[in-house]
Write a protein that holds these residues in place. Sequence first.
Motif, PDB file in Angstrom:
ATOM      1  N   ASP A 180      -6.635  -3.279   4.316  1.00  0.00           N
ATOM      2  CA  ASP A 180      -5.416  -3.802   4.922  1.00  0.00           C
ATOM      3  C   ASP A 180      -4.549  -2.646   5.419  1.00  0.00           C
ATOM      4  O   ASP A 180      -4.286  -1.685   4.686  1.00  0.00           O
ATOM      5  N   ARG A 181      -4.098  -2.728   6.667  1.00  0.00           N
ATOM      6  CA  ARG A 181      -3.378  -1.609   7.283  1.00  0.00           C
ATOM      7  C   ARG A 181      -2.080  -1.289   6.557  1.00  0.00           C
ATOM      8  O   ARG A 181      -1.762  -0.128   6.294  1.00  0.00           O
ATOM      9  N   GLU A 182      -1.319  -2.315   6.203  1.00  0.00           N
ATOM     10  CA  GLU A 182      -0.034  -2.077   5.538  1.00  0.00           C
ATOM     11  C   GLU A 182      -0.234  -1.508   4.138  1.00  0.00           C
ATOM     12  O   GLU A 182       0.485  -0.595   3.719  1.00  0.00           O
ATOM     13  N   THR A 183      -1.220  -2.030   3.412  1.00  0.00           N
ATOM     14  CA  THR A 183      -1.521  -1.497   2.082  1.00  0.00           C
ATOM     15  C   THR A 183      -1.957  -0.045   2.170  1.00  0.00           C
ATOM     16  O   THR A 183      -1.560   0.797   1.353  1.00  0.00           O
ATOM     17  N   ARG A 185      -1.127   2.130   4.480  1.00  0.00           N
ATOM     18  CA  ARG A 185       0.027   2.972   4.815  1.00  0.00           C
ATOM     19  C   ARG A 185       0.872   3.257   3.581  1.00  0.00           C
ATOM     20  O   ARG A 185       1.308   4.393   3.341  1.00  0.00           O
ATOM     21  N   VAL A 186       1.104   2.223   2.753  1.00  0.00           N
ATOM     22  CA  VAL A 186       1.898   2.402   1.535  1.00  0.00           C
ATOM     23  C   VAL A 186       1.183   3.328   0.560  1.00  0.00           C
ATOM     24  O   VAL A 186       1.797   4.221  -0.039  1.00  0.00           O
ATOM     25  N   PRO A 217       7.300  -1.116   3.648  1.00  0.00           N
ATOM     26  CA  PRO A 217       7.251  -2.323   4.487  1.00  0.00           C
ATOM     27  C   PRO A 217       8.627  -2.885   4.800  1.00  0.00           C
ATOM     28  O   PRO A 217       8.844  -3.420   5.897  1.00  0.00           O
ATOM     29  N   LEU A 220      10.156  -0.582   7.580  1.00  0.00           N
ATOM     30  CA  LEU A 220       9.513  -0.806   8.872  1.00  0.00           C
ATOM     31  C   LEU A 220       9.817  -2.189   9.408  1.00  0.00           C
ATOM     32  O   LEU A 220       9.940  -2.386  10.614  1.00  0.00           O
ATOM     33  N   GLY A 221       9.965  -3.171   8.497  1.00  0.00           N
ATOM     34  CA  GLY A 221      10.286  -4.525   8.938  1.00  0.00           C
ATOM     35  C   GLY A 221      11.643  -4.611   9.587  1.00  0.00           C
ATOM     36  O   GLY A 221      11.858  -5.362  10.538  1.00  0.00           O
TER      37      GLY A 221
END
Length: 254
Positions: A180-183, A185-186, A217, A220-221
């Motif tokens: 998962d891209r967001e995971t 990145r974190v 997140p 960025l959100g």
Amino acid sequence: MRTVERTRDGAMLRDVLAIGAAMVAVGASFGAVAVAAGLPAWATLAMSAIVYAGGAQFMAVGLVAAGSPLAAVLAGLLLNARHLPFGLTLGGSLGPQRWRRLLGSHLMTDEATAFALARPAGDPRRRAFWLAGVLLFFAWNAGTLLGVLAGGAVGDPTVLGLDAAFPAGLIALLLPALRDRETRRVALTGAGLAVATTPVLPAGLPVLLALGALALPLVLGRRRPPPGPDGPAPDAGTRRDEPRPALRAGEASC
């Protein structure tokens, strides 16, 4: 479906046993080091059974041997503060009974948490946690007993490279989640924070600081533009005045 679950459980059992073998060796090293530092055999065994804190036990023995028992307690609390988010994440997966949650909190380690989170929520995650938690607990305590009996023959686990078995196992378990891209990145942001601050901060603080990446997140959100009245904002380079593509044959124009 049951066949697939049995296959996954068998593969997980194999992985747990592999990490458990390394844990036996490291636990034996702890038992030998603790006895060599002057800790009684019964106290060494009690620490592994009651405290059950892995690397924090090595640090505590070193600080106690240096005459700083209070520093050992504070350092252990700091190093194991990472279990707070572990508990918040897995609390619902341990079972509704209070005794299960209390026992599960004692068996909660980095490895057991990683095994659990690698499985879907519900019964698969619950089975994964209890299987990994119970087997690794007995592996650590069996290793401690062997180390106490063997004295100083085991030596330092870093000489054999056994200290790398645990992070290597954790990385292998977490790889599916990193798709998962967001995971991803974190995780990379947290790892960067921990690595960058390890040379300048006391042990345990870099890991806690890495948890700050969980706010990424949210940050960025907030930077993303709000959706317009007709839906999400168009991508960069897309103009609103571009003509719509021609309708395919058979489509009606609204």
